[in-house]
Each structure stands twice: as C-alpha cells, then as structure tokens.
Design a protein around this motif. Structure first.
Motif, PDB file in Angstrom:
ATOM      1  N   ALA A   1     -31.209  -8.624   5.277  1.00 19.02           N
ATOM      2  CA  ALA A   1     -30.804  -7.230   5.117  1.00 19.02           C
ATOM      3  C   ALA A   1     -31.909  -6.447   4.418  1.00 19.02           C
ATOM      4  O   ALA A   1     -32.453  -6.894   3.406  1.00 19.02           O
TER       5      ALA A   1
ATOM      6  N   ALA B   1     -31.693  -2.524   4.684  1.00 18.47           N
ATOM      7  CA  ALA B   1     -31.045  -1.252   4.294  1.00 18.47           C
ATOM      8  C   ALA B   1     -30.216  -1.464   3.031  1.00 18.47           C
ATOM      9  O   ALA B   1     -29.427  -2.413   2.963  1.00 18.47           O
TER      10      ALA B   1
ATOM     11  N   HIS C   1     -27.610  -0.147   1.760  1.00 21.79           N
ATOM     12  CA  HIS C   1     -26.140  -0.100   1.768  1.00 21.79           C
ATOM     13  C   HIS C   1     -25.526  -1.321   2.465  1.00 21.79           C
ATOM     14  O   HIS C   1     -24.311  -1.409   2.591  1.00 21.79           O
ATOM     15  N   PHE C   2     -26.341  -2.251   2.918  1.00 18.33           N
ATOM     16  CA  PHE C   2     -25.809  -3.482   3.522  1.00 18.33           C
ATOM     17  C   PHE C   2     -25.423  -4.482   2.439  1.00 18.33           C
ATOM     18  O   PHE C   2     -25.794  -4.338   1.276  1.00 18.33           O
TER      19      PHE C   2
ATOM     20  N   MET D   1     -24.211  -6.274  11.371  1.00 19.68           N
ATOM     21  CA  MET D   1     -24.901  -5.041  11.786  1.00 19.68           C
ATOM     22  C   MET D   1     -25.009  -4.997  13.299  1.00 19.68           C
ATOM     23  O   MET D   1     -25.540  -5.925  13.922  1.00 19.68           O
TER      24      MET D   1
ATOM     25  N   HIS E   1     -21.840  -2.339  10.302  1.00 24.34           N
ATOM     26  CA  HIS E   1     -22.980  -1.455  10.083  1.00 24.34           C
ATOM     27  C   HIS E   1     -23.716  -1.232  11.406  1.00 24.34           C
ATOM     28  O   HIS E   1     -23.523  -1.982  12.363  1.00 24.34           O
TER      29      HIS E   1
ATOM     30  N   GLY F   1     -27.864  -0.426  12.846  1.00 24.51           N
ATOM     31  CA  GLY F   1     -29.242  -0.301  12.398  1.00 24.51           C
ATOM     32  C   GLY F   1     -30.241  -0.916  13.350  1.00 24.51           C
ATOM     33  O   GLY F   1     -29.896  -1.475  14.394  1.00 24.51           O
TER      34      GLY F   1
ATOM     35  N   TYR G   1     -33.194  -3.531  14.290  1.00 25.03           N
ATOM     36  CA  TYR G   1     -33.584  -4.923  14.024  1.00 25.03           C
ATOM     37  C   TYR G   1     -35.075  -5.082  14.291  1.00 25.03           C
ATOM     38  O   TYR G   1     -35.568  -4.711  15.363  1.00 25.03           O
TER      39      TYR G   1
ATOM     40  N   ARG H   1     -39.524  -1.458   6.070  1.00 21.07           N
ATOM     41  CA  ARG H   1     -38.592  -0.400   5.695  1.00 21.07           C
ATOM     42  C   ARG H   1     -39.174   0.964   6.058  1.00 21.07           C
ATOM     43  O   ARG H   1     -38.482   1.821   6.608  1.00 21.07           O
TER      44      ARG H   1
ATOM     45  N   ASP I   1     -33.904  -1.916   9.564  1.00 21.66           N
ATOM     46  CA  ASP I   1     -32.750  -2.106   8.673  1.00 21.66           C
ATOM     47  C   ASP I   1     -32.465  -3.581   8.438  1.00 21.66           C
ATOM     48  O   ASP I   1     -31.770  -3.944   7.488  1.00 21.66           O
ATOM     49  N   ALA I   2     -32.960  -4.429   9.346  1.00 22.46           N
ATOM     50  CA  ALA I   2     -32.754  -5.871   9.226  1.00 22.46           C
ATOM     51  C   ALA I   2     -33.935  -6.572   9.884  1.00 22.46           C
ATOM     52  O   ALA I   2     -34.598  -5.995  10.750  1.00 22.46           O
TER      53      ALA I   2
END
Ligand code: HPA
Length: 254
Positions: A105, A107, A109-110, A116, A163, A165, A167, A185, A190-191
C-alpha cells in the motif's frame, strides 16, 4: 481430472489468483481441477504461495475458471512466457479476466488487509508481452469501466470498503527501497507489486475485458517502521482471502 473437463464447461470468465490468495478457489468451491503441469504450454510457478492449478468453479451457475498461482518475470522468464496462460484461456473462449495480486500500500488512506480495485496501471517492468507484435495497441481503457462499476456495486452490497487506485508493476524480485516508493507516489501509484501488468496488457490486446484487484498485504517500504517479508505478505493474503471471495461471489453472480 482432465483439462477438457474444465474447457467443456465453456467458462467465459477467469480469475487469476496472486500470492497467498489461492485459498479463494477453495472458498468459491472446486468443481474440477487440473495441475498446470498437465496443461500443455502453461508452465508452473516456482514461488511459495502459488499452488499452480486450474480450477473450475461456479458462481450462481456461471462457470468460472480460476488460475491459482501465476508466473513472474522475476523467475527469469519473459513477458511472453508469463502470459501464456492468458493466451490459452482466450483460445478456450474466456472473454474476461479478473487479475488479483498481493501489493504494498502506498496511498495513505489505505490499510493493510484492504482491497483496491485497480483503475489503471504503471508498467515499470521494462518489457511487454507484445514485444515483436502486434504493435501499438490502445491502452487508454485497460481496466474495463463497466466491470469496475459492477465490482464497486458488489462491494457496497456486501458492506465492504473497496478502494480504487493505480497499480505499479515492478520487475522485482527484491522489494522496493523507500526512495523508490517516494518516486512511485510522485508518479501516481497507489499500490505496488511485481505482477499483473503484463497479463493485463496481453488480455486487453486480445480484446478481453480486464479487471484487477490488489490485496494490500503490507505498507510499501519506508512508509512504516518495518522490514518486508514474503512470508508475512502470504499470511496477510491468506487471512484476507475470505473478504476477496465474498466480493467475487457477489460481483460474479449476475
Ligand atoms: N512491493 C512489491 N510487491 C509486493 C509488495 C510490495 O510491497 N507486497 C506484496 N507484493
């Protein structure tokens, strides 16, 4: 059990299960199974946590093919080799494929153990299954919008926070450095993981619908005081397989 038993059911949907997620096949129910070693041209994975079998399951009467375990570039294989299963499934009549993986993870907020839905990908593996042709496939809608909406609807029905996002697929086999995660990032990831992107490209190039779900098994490197360990990644995947199975059952029953 022979391969023809599986293909005779004419599954149009396939699921590829990533590290530690093989238990999802048993949770959905195994109607028939065949080892990859009995499927000409498939090839088995050498990575612990990847069972290496094809499973036929049914969700609300719909036949679904499950590839339990996949091969990776970091095993020393080419992008064409690791996507052989996608081409075989397409030959058998599969028209949509849901790719799952374990991922780190990024992001904020994960949370570890969350799922996701992949909206798009960064192929940072430096290769493609389409090397040598066919060339210039459009990838602007790689992950199918309609299928994504039905997965989101299903997550609401089962009361799950799914979620969404981007990858990022890296070569591996080592985990990333904290500097690489900061770079990812900034790039919009996001992952992060080491699979999926080549399979998605191959499936889309064949005209298949593609969906992807990442099981967030850990915080990516440097985001928390921790070291990364494949055993823990597999363990979190196993613990969270029930949630994934519940989501898939709800999403694939119509
Ligand atoms: N990085 C890359 N691959 C992974 C990770 C990670 O943090 N977790 C699970 N697969």
């Amino acid at each position: 059990m022979s391969l023809s038993t599986l293909t005779a059911a004419c599954p149009e949907t396939a699921i590829v299960l990533g590290s530690g997620l093989g238990g999802v096949a048993d949770l959905l129910g195994v109607e028939a199974e065949v080892s990859y070693s009995e499927v000409p041209g498939w090839g088995a994975s050498s990575v612990p946590g990847h069972a290496g079998r094809l499973v036929l399951t049914r969700v609300a009467e719909h036949p679904i093919l499950i590839a339990q375990g996949r091969r990776h570039l970091y095993e020393g294989l080419t992008a064409r080799e690791i996507t052989a299963g996608i081409r075989l499934m397409h030959e058998w009549g599969v028209r949509r494929v849901l790719l799952t993986n374990a991922a780190g993870a990024i992001a904020p907020h994960f949370g570890v153990g969350d799922l996701m839905l992949i909206t798009d990908q960064l192929n940072l593996q430096g290769t493609s299954p389409l090397l040598g042709g066919p060339h210039f496939h459009d990838m602007s809608q790689l992950y199918d919008e309609g299928w994504r909406q039905s997965l989101l609807r299903a997550s609401g029905e089962v009361g799950m926070n799914l979620h969404q996002g981007v990858y990022a697929g890296l070569l591996g086999p080592q985990y990333e450095t904290p500097a690489e995660i900061r770079m990812l990032r900034v790039m919009g990831a996001d992952a992060v993981g080491m699979s999926t992107v080549a399979e998605a490209i191959q499936a889309r190039a064949l005209g298949m619908k593609v969906a992807g779900i990442s099981m967030l098994t850990n915080w990516a490197a440097g985001l928390k005081p921790q070291t990364l360990d494949h055993g823990e990644v597999v363990a979190v995947g196993q613990q969270s397989s029930q949630a994934l199975a519940t989501l898939l059952k709800a999403a694939l029953s119509c």
